[in-house]
Design an enzyme around this catalytic site. Structure first.
Site, PDB file in Angstrom:
ATOM      1  CB  ALA A  38      -0.904   0.002   1.225  1.00 25.07           C
ATOM      2  N   PRO A  39       0.448   2.338  -0.674  1.00 24.17           N
ATOM      3  CG  PRO A  39       0.381   4.568  -1.376  1.00 24.17           C
ATOM      4  CD  PRO A  39       1.225   3.596  -0.608  1.00 24.17           C
TER       5      PRO A  39
ATOM      6  CG  ASP B 233       8.967   1.029  -0.887  1.00 23.96           C
ATOM      7  OD1 ASP B 233      10.143   1.419  -0.928  1.00 23.96           O
ATOM      8  OD2 ASP B 233       8.003   1.802  -0.776  1.00 23.96           O
TER       9      ASP B 233
ATOM     10  CB  CYS C  36      11.392   7.046   0.899  1.00 22.91           C
ATOM     11  SG  CYS C  36      10.238   6.856   2.251  1.00 22.91           S
TER      12      CYS C  36
END
Lengths: 356, 190
Positions: free
Chosen positions: A162-163, A229, A282
């Site tokens: 998600a998202p 991620d 990130c």
């Protein structure tokens, strides 16, 4: 800055990671000086962050460049969705008629950087609602699906999906064929995932709301490829959320690291021998990146780091941090910084399970 | 929530609404029906079946899988297809059926959740039945909404007043902005 070097190989890392990170914390605290404090105060950061950036980049002059780059807005990027619109040009032309201007992302064939905004917000155009594109707040998020190299026949796990930006990108690269299993735990974010899968016309995905740490017990080594991620502190996207300058303590970083290790180990376990796992965040924090990969790889046998193939000039992974040396192989991981690549701060590492 | 794999009910609805030829658009797909507050239907291609079976055997249910086909109901209309399915069927058929084309202004209003009015309907495609599914297509040929017909044939369109409703919108793409992430997914306003 760097004290006595502590060099370890993979197997030693596993047993010693907490000791290593404690050591990093001690050395970091003893590295505080007036210039770093002044810089942190000028840009509104916690001092320990500036100390770490100096350690990663090698000097305070470049830290200033990084901090200044974090003050500049990131250019928005769109990825045209060929699952809903056959021609990339069609979407671009429709948006240009609304006043938008774009430049091509040279290393991703479907993506464009927004150079000039149009009359309607990019999140509200008919083209967006029709699933014509996915909107990114920077381009670095395009990297993980590309280096995953999904094929149309693959079974792919998107472990924290998600998202759905990367999941829908993977589906596009697979031309809606093969299989993606998308997992996430957050109820709220999962609704966004579903919305994006549906809007973007994704047909090859099974979305299950579950903790990816339980994926191996449900699926075994079912997947050829997997993307993690990982949830992170977002230390690479301070442009988007300046509160991150002060909201993460070093202890928060260690806590994120422990969680990420568990997620990465589970993701690796869900992949068959010969398979590939892409780990990304990130964040530019080595604690969340190289240290996480080092520990996860050390916990499992037969995993190696592979250099990501993508048309971005990535910086190498960090292998020495406050005098602590990590396995040299981690140089093959990739990093981006806003002042070097013009992208958000990002980390990506490609891992392969030996065998198969 | 419980899901069941297989069963031809959704295909019967597709054939009834769009004709036997429309079944070509969903050939090779296996339906999975998930019963919760609503009965949602997904269509799965072969590579997804093994994963969905594994998930269901473990006592879990997929949150979303494959192509979202729409919602089954116990009262009329018995099936509300998703806009993605409708568009897929139109692409397969190469023509529009059970559709009204709207003007740019009409589409804008529909995307705010409003109904399509006669003044905004520029063309109409049979078969059209009062109270059954009718899609709203934009000038670009894309499906922007799925709703219920307020007319019983395209011919009736000419007899309506400017502000009379032609399609009562049930789902429109503007939902992705207005309610795409709200807790209760009452996407179909029925």
């Amino acid at each position: 800055m760097a004290g006595r070097a502590t060099s370890l190989d993979w197997s030693e890392v596993s047993a010693s990671y907490s000791r290593l990170l404690e050591e990093v914390g001690r050395r970091m605290r003893s590295s505080v000086d007036l210039r770093a404090e002044e810089l942190a105060s000028r840009f509104g950061y916690l001092t320990y962050m500036v100390i770490r950036y100096r350690e990663i980049l090698g000097g305070l002059d470049e830290v200033v460049e990084l901090l200044e780059a974090f003050e500049r807005p990131l250019p928005k990027t769109i990825r045209v969705n060929t699952l809903r619109f056959g021609r990339v040009d069609e979407v671009v032309e429709r948006l240009e008629r609304l006043g938008y201007a774009f430049s091509k992302v040279p290393w991703e064939r479907f993506s464009y950087v927004v150079e000039r905004s149009g009359r309607v917000s990019l999140g509200a155009t008919h083209e967006f609602l029709l699933g014509g594109y996915y909107l990114y707040r920077g381009s670095a998020s395009l990297i993980p699906p590309l280096v995953l190299e999904p094929r149309e026949s693959d079974r792919v796990l998107d472990a924290a999906a998600a998202p759905g930006g990367k999941c829908t990108h993977i589906a596009q690269l697979m031309d809606n064929r093969g299989l993606i299993v998308a997992t996430d735990v957050s109820r709220e974010r999962f609704r966004a995932l579903r919305t994006n899968l549906e809007r973007m016309g994704v047909e090859n995905t099974v979305a299950i709301r579950m903790d990816c740490r339980r994926v191996p017990e449900l699926f075994g080594e079912y997947f050829a490829k997997a993307l993690l991620d990982a949830p992170c502190t977002g230390e690479g996207i301070i442009q988007l959320d300046p509160t991150r300058k002060t909201k993460t303590t070093f202890e928060d970083l260690l806590s994120a690291h422990r969680r990420q290790v568990e997620l990465l180990v589970a993701t690796l376990r869900a992949v068959a021998p010969g398979g590939r796992v892409v780990y990304s965040t990130c964040s530019i924090a080595p604690e969340e990146n190289e240290f996480t990969v080092a520990e996860a790889v050390a916990r499992l046998e037969g995993v190696r780091v592979v250099k990501p193939e993508v048309g971005v000039d990535l910086d190498p992974g960090v292998t020495e941090y406050f005098g602590v040396e990590l396995p040299r192989e981690l140089r093959l991981c990739g990093r981006t910084y806003p002042h070097r690549q013009g992208l958000e701060g990002f980390f990506v590492c490609v891992l392969e399970k030996v065998g198969g | 929530m419980k899901c069941v794999l297989g069963g031809g009910e959704v295909f019967a609805h597709v054939a009834r609404l769009f004709g036997e030829e429309a079944l070509g658009a969903v050939e090779g797909y296996t339906p999975v029906y998930c019963f919760g507050v609503f009965t949602e239907v997904y269509l799965l291609k072969e590579p997804l079946l093994g994963a969905v079976e594994l998930v269901m055997r473990s006592g879990r249910v997929p949150y979303f899988a494959g192509l979202y086909a729409g919602r089954l109901r116990s009262s009329r209309p018995a099936f509300i297809p998703s806009h993605i399915l409708v568009e897929k069927i139109y692409r397969h058929l190469g023509r529009l059926v059970r559709a009204v084309r709207g003007s740019e202004a009409g589409i804008k209003a529909v995307l705010y959740g409003r109904d399509l009015l006669a003044e905004s309907a520029t063309s109409c495609y049979e078969p059209v039945e009062l109270g059954d599914v009718l899609s709203v297509v934009g000038p670009d040929g894309r499906v922007y909404a799925v709703g219920l017909s307020r007319i019983s044939s395209c011919e009736e369109l000419g007899r309506l007043g400017r502000t009379d409703t032609v399609v009562k919108t049930v789902f429109d793409l503007g939902w992705y902005l207005r309610g795409g992430t709200v807790p209760r997914e009452v996407k179909y306003r029925l």
